[in-house]
Design a protein around this motif. Structure first.
Motif, short mmCIF file in Angstrom:
data_model
loop_
_atom_site.label_atom_id
_atom_site.label_comp_id
_atom_site.label_asym_id
_atom_site.label_seq_id
_atom_site.Cartn_x
_atom_site.Cartn_y
_atom_site.Cartn_z
N PHE A 169 0.80 -1.16 -0.17
CA PHE A 169 -0.02 0.08 -0.10
C PHE A 169 0.75 1.31 -0.13
N GLY A 170 2.24 1.24 -0.15
CA GLY A 170 3.22 2.25 -0.27
C GLY A 170 3.34 2.80 1.10
N SER A 171 4.58 3.70 0.84
CA SER A 171 4.90 4.43 1.90
C SER A 171 4.96 6.01 1.61
N ALA A 172 4.24 6.82 2.56
CA ALA A 172 4.36 8.33 2.37
C ALA A 172 5.55 8.89 2.13
N ILE A 175 6.41 7.79 -1.33
CA ILE A 175 5.92 8.14 -2.38
C ILE A 175 6.03 9.62 -2.78
N PHE A 176 6.32 10.39 -1.73
CA PHE A 176 6.89 11.90 -1.86
C PHE A 176 8.12 11.80 -2.59
N LEU A 177 9.12 10.88 -2.26
CA LEU A 177 10.50 11.00 -3.04
C LEU A 177 10.26 10.78 -4.58
N LEU A 178 9.37 9.75 -4.83
CA LEU A 178 9.27 9.40 -6.20
C LEU A 178 8.46 10.46 -6.81
#
Length: 297
Positions: A169-172, A175-178
């Motif tokens: 389910f992703g990591s906040a 996700i921000f970095l990418l």
């Protein structure tokens, strides 16, 4: 005329003196910097030297006082005892399964969501992105009990699923970095791909992912380290010793009244070795991924 020549000569000498002074100052600064770097490197290496040294000491020397940094007698028996006292290979196998699966899930899901936030226009996109970032301010201890109850209702306690499924389910942070990296890629690539008949997922898979490999490797390294070293998760969800990961399995060397320092240090050395090797070979990509991620809004 002679006075002009004399003034010119004095000016040249003064300029040379200033340049020499600047060079000497830079050389001194460089020397001081190197000395500080060497000192800090030794300071940071001391725990590792202590760890490896203790892993090679007989138990009597490991608990002796005053302690010694370098073993007086090198004894490799502690490494053999690790495999005799606990199912260490099983711990390694469990950790590899959990870590690799979590890395795959984290990298794929974080890249997919980051791509969506960066390249796909939609109503409320910025609002939901801010909500995602807000989750980073929420301590894990706040959600620990509700999450545990959910996994208990699903019958996932004492399995690897609570340690693996959340990664998909992703990591906040990732996700921000990418997302920041995706936003640095020219949008003309998307437009050209759309003209050629590519859909959003094909653009993401065939065009965008190859361009963000450094950032993907950065996410993979950080995810690997976090999952490999995770102690809290296995402690909560795993009850069966045969399912313990390395971080939890090391605690089995600690008895109620005794502590096997030599074998525990030997086990700790074998636990951190993959991380050191990984970071040593992947540090180039790690630094490149962090440096080129950008901070474009």
């Amino acid at each position: 005329m002679a006075k002009t020549v004399l003034n010119t000569s004095v000016s040249e000498q003064s300029l040379q003196s200033i340049q020499a002074s600047k060079k000497a100052s830079k050389r001194l600064d460089r020397i001081v910097s190197y000395i500080l770097l060497v000192f800090m490197s030794i300071l940071f290496l001391l725990p590792f030297i202590w760890l490896i040294g203790t892993s090679l000491k007989p138990e009597a020397e490991a608990i002796s006082y005053p302690p010694s940094l370098i073993p007086k007698e090198v004894d490799w028996k502690n490494y053999a005892e690790v495999f005799e006292l606990v199912p260490f290979l099983k711990f390694y196998q469990n950790t590899i399964i959990v870590t690799l699966t979590s890395v795959v899930g984290t990298v794929f899901s974080s890249a997919l969501v980051g791509y969506g936030f960066a390249r796909i226009n939609g109503k409320g996109r910025n609002f939901w992105f801010m909500m995602l970032l807000a989750t980073m301010m929420l301590p894990s201890q706040v959600t620990m009990i509700p999450v545990y109850l959910i996994f208990a209702k699903l019958g996932w306690i004492n399995t690897f699923l609570p340690l693996i499924v959340p990664s998909f389910f992703g990591s906040a942070y990732f996700i921000f970095l990418l997302r920041q990296f995706f936003r640095t890629i020219p949008k003309e690539l998307d437009e050209a791909a759309i003209i050629d008949g590519c859909g959003p997922f094909r653009i993401f898979w065939n065009i965008m992912l190859p361009l963000v490999v450094p950032s993907l490797l950065t996410v993979a390294i950080l995810s690997f380290m976090g999952s490999w070293n995770d102690f809290f998760g296995p402690l909560i969800y795993l009850n069966d010793t045969s399912k313990f990961t390395l971080s939890l399995g090391i605690q089995t060397f600690k008895g109620q009244n005794t502590m096997l320092w030599g074998p525990m240090m030997a086990a700790s050395t074998m636990v951190i070795t993959p991380l050191v090797v990984l970071f040593f070979f992947a540090q180039k990509y790690f630094v490149q991924g962090i440096a080129t991620s950008g901070l474009k809004g």
